[in-house]
Design a protein around this motif. Sequence first.
Motif, PDB file in Angstrom:
ATOM      1  N   ILE A 171      10.369  11.734   1.370  1.00 24.54           N
ATOM      2  CA  ILE A 171      11.067  10.487   1.699  1.00 24.54           C
ATOM      3  C   ILE A 171      10.044   9.446   2.138  1.00 24.54           C
ATOM      4  N   GLU A 172       9.887   8.384   1.377  1.00 22.69           N
ATOM      5  CA  GLU A 172       8.968   7.310   1.746  1.00 22.69           C
ATOM      6  C   GLU A 172       9.623   6.435   2.806  1.00 22.69           C
ATOM      7  N   LEU A 173       8.932   6.276   3.926  1.00 22.51           N
ATOM      8  CA  LEU A 173       9.492   5.544   5.059  1.00 22.51           C
ATOM      9  C   LEU A 173       8.822   4.194   5.279  1.00 22.51           C
ATOM     10  N   ILE A 174       7.528   4.119   5.007  1.00 21.41           N
ATOM     11  CA  ILE A 174       6.784   2.863   5.147  1.00 21.41           C
ATOM     12  C   ILE A 174       5.931   2.684   3.898  1.00 21.41           C
ATOM     13  N   MET A 175       5.989   1.501   3.322  1.00 21.81           N
ATOM     14  CA  MET A 175       5.158   1.198   2.162  1.00 21.81           C
ATOM     15  C   MET A 175       4.634  -0.220   2.321  1.00 21.81           C
ATOM     16  N   ASP A 176       3.318  -0.367   2.114  1.00 21.19           N
ATOM     17  CA  ASP A 176       2.663  -1.668   2.292  1.00 21.19           C
ATOM     18  C   ASP A 176       2.916  -2.231   3.686  1.00 21.19           C
ATOM     19  N   GLY A 177       3.015  -1.331   4.678  1.00 19.69           N
ATOM     20  CA  GLY A 177       3.192  -1.766   6.051  1.00 19.69           C
ATOM     21  C   GLY A 177       4.605  -2.162   6.426  1.00 19.69           C
ATOM     22  N   LYS A 178       5.564  -1.988   5.521  1.00 15.65           N
ATOM     23  CA  LYS A 178       6.951  -2.381   5.787  1.00 15.65           C
ATOM     24  C   LYS A 178       7.865  -1.159   5.746  1.00 15.65           C
ATOM     25  N   ILE A 179       8.790  -1.107   6.708  1.00 10.13           N
ATOM     26  CA  ILE A 179       9.739   0.004   6.781  1.00 10.13           C
ATOM     27  C   ILE A 179      10.735  -0.096   5.627  1.00 10.13           C
ATOM     28  N   LYS A 182      16.394   1.310   3.642  1.00 11.94           N
ATOM     29  CA  LYS A 182      17.342   2.019   2.780  1.00 11.94           C
ATOM     30  C   LYS A 182      17.104   3.524   2.815  1.00 11.94           C
ATOM     31  N   ASN A 183      15.842   3.941   2.764  1.00 12.76           N
ATOM     32  CA  ASN A 183      15.525   5.369   2.784  1.00 12.76           C
ATOM     33  C   ASN A 183      15.843   6.007   4.134  1.00 12.76           C
ATOM     34  N   LEU A 184      15.655   5.248   5.198  1.00 15.07           N
ATOM     35  CA  LEU A 184      16.012   5.759   6.526  1.00 15.07           C
ATOM     36  C   LEU A 184      17.507   6.040   6.608  1.00 15.07           C
ATOM     37  N   LYS A 185      18.310   5.072   6.155  1.00 16.35           N
ATOM     38  CA  LYS A 185      19.770   5.216   6.241  1.00 16.35           C
ATOM     39  C   LYS A 185      20.275   6.353   5.361  1.00 16.35           C
ATOM     40  N   PHE A 209      -0.170   1.761   6.850  1.00 14.79           N
ATOM     41  CA  PHE A 209      -0.034   1.242   5.491  1.00 14.79           C
ATOM     42  C   PHE A 209       1.057   1.988   4.716  1.00 14.79           C
ATOM     43  N   TYR A 210       1.090   3.328   4.887  1.00 13.39           N
ATOM     44  CA  TYR A 210       2.031   4.145   4.123  1.00 13.39           C
ATOM     45  C   TYR A 210       2.460   5.325   4.978  1.00 13.39           C
ATOM     46  N   ALA A 211       3.750   5.658   4.926  1.00 17.31           N
ATOM     47  CA  ALA A 211       4.269   6.820   5.649  1.00 17.31           C
ATOM     48  C   ALA A 211       5.318   7.503   4.795  1.00 17.31           C
ATOM     49  N   VAL A 212       5.247   8.844   4.754  1.00 16.19           N
ATOM     50  CA  VAL A 212       6.211   9.611   3.967  1.00 16.19           C
ATOM     51  C   VAL A 212       6.531  10.906   4.705  1.00 16.19           C
ATOM     52  N   LYS A 213       7.819  11.265   4.709  1.00 13.63           N
ATOM     53  CA  LYS A 213       8.229  12.556   5.237  1.00 13.63           C
ATOM     54  C   LYS A 213       8.086  13.546   4.100  1.00 13.63           C
ATOM     55  N   SER A 214       7.152  14.474   4.210  1.00 11.53           N
ATOM     56  CA  SER A 214       6.758  15.327   3.090  1.00 11.53           C
ATOM     57  C   SER A 214       7.809  16.376   2.772  1.00 11.53           C
ATOM     58  N   THR A 215       7.544  17.155   1.721  1.00 15.19           N
ATOM     59  CA  THR A 215       8.483  18.194   1.290  1.00 15.19           C
ATOM     60  C   THR A 215       8.693  19.265   2.352  1.00 15.19           C
ATOM     61  N   GLY A 217       8.756  18.524   5.570  1.00 12.94           N
ATOM     62  CA  GLY A 217       9.352  17.881   6.736  1.00 12.94           C
ATOM     63  C   GLY A 217       8.345  17.232   7.657  1.00 12.94           C
ATOM     64  N   ASN A 218       7.052  17.382   7.363  1.00 14.60           N
ATOM     65  CA  ASN A 218       6.019  16.757   8.188  1.00 14.60           C
ATOM     66  C   ASN A 218       5.868  15.279   7.832  1.00 14.60           C
ATOM     67  N   LEU A 219       5.425  14.501   8.789  1.00 16.20           N
ATOM     68  CA  LEU A 219       5.233  13.069   8.575  1.00 16.20           C
ATOM     69  C   LEU A 219       3.774  12.799   8.227  1.00 16.20           C
ATOM     70  N   PHE A 220       3.527  12.287   7.021  1.00 16.89           N
ATOM     71  CA  PHE A 220       2.177  11.928   6.591  1.00 16.89           C
ATOM     72  C   PHE A 220       1.997  10.428   6.743  1.00 16.89           C
ATOM     73  N   LEU A 221       0.868  10.045   7.352  1.00 12.15           N
ATOM     74  CA  LEU A 221       0.585   8.629   7.589  1.00 12.15           C
ATOM     75  C   LEU A 221      -0.759   8.242   6.994  1.00 12.15           C
ATOM     76  N   ASP A 222      -0.810   7.081   6.376  1.00 10.97           N
ATOM     77  CA  ASP A 222      -2.074   6.510   5.924  1.00 10.97           C
ATOM     78  C   ASP A 222      -2.214   5.146   6.582  1.00 10.97           C
ATOM     79  N   LEU A 223      -3.338   4.945   7.262  1.00 13.07           N
ATOM     80  CA  LEU A 223      -3.533   3.728   8.040  1.00 13.07           C
ATOM     81  C   LEU A 223      -4.325   2.685   7.263  1.00 13.07           C
ATOM     82  N   TYR A 224      -4.158   1.438   7.672  1.00 15.33           N
ATOM     83  CA  TYR A 224      -4.965   0.374   7.069  1.00 15.33           C
ATOM     84  C   TYR A 224      -6.444   0.617   7.333  1.00 15.33           C
ATOM     85  N   LYS A 225      -6.756   1.075   8.539  1.00 19.14           N
ATOM     86  CA  LYS A 225      -8.142   1.344   8.917  1.00 19.14           C
ATOM     87  C   LYS A 225      -8.431   2.819   8.679  1.00 19.14           C
TER      88      LYS A 225
END
Length: 235
Positions: A171-179, A182-185, A209-215, A217-225
């Motif tokens: 489940i993609e939760l944040i893309m290009d820094g924006k929540i 729709k996917n949250l709901k 920059f990017y956040a996804v709830k992986s297959t 159930g863990n939360l993967f985050l990629d930062l701008y820095k």
Amino acid sequence: MNDILEILIRTICAVVLIMIITRMLGKQTIAQMTYHGFVAAITLGSITANLAFNLSLKSWLLAFSLITFSGVLYMLTLAALKSRNARNWISGKPTVVVENGKILEQNLKKLKLTLDTLTQELREKDIFDIEEVEYAVFELNGRISVLRKPEYLPVIRRDLGISSNKIAFPIELIMDGKIIVKNLKQNQLTKEWLDEELTKRGLSLEQVFYAVKSTTGNLFLDLYKDNIHQPIDKE
């Protein structure tokens, strides 16, 4: 100047029309290069190019031709969905080229394929020894599907008696820094939960920059820095 303006208008119309048409025809037509798809791609591209740039032909005639050809393609698609015989004629049929470990030379000739092409296709499937192949089928889109002999099949978790945990769709939760609200709901998640998860990691939304709830159930985050001082630049 008038010609440039006309080309601009015609190009915009051509792009809009072809976008509408490809949506109407569906993903299957553009994703699989069957006989039907091959003819569709070439003809649609040719008519669209003429509509955009050929000033010697009237734009409304080209638009009419594009719409008419698209209508014919749509009718063929419907016929293929309803009749297997029509589907075989429109799209062709898969062809077996290896059966019970034996190469079917006659089928290769029908497809106008050489042994070199067959072995190349097998190598792209990570098969370098044709002895491993039980069945090989050339599909409608020109790609090969392979069933290995039992002794060459990879071992899976079930073979080893290891239980597998249930895997969920990411489940993609944040893309290009924006929540992505729709996917949250849709997945009964809240912005408060996401904020709490970021806070646990000492992060704010502006840093992500990017956040996804992986297959799993863990939360993967990629930062701008990224803190990578010498990124690999492969030219």
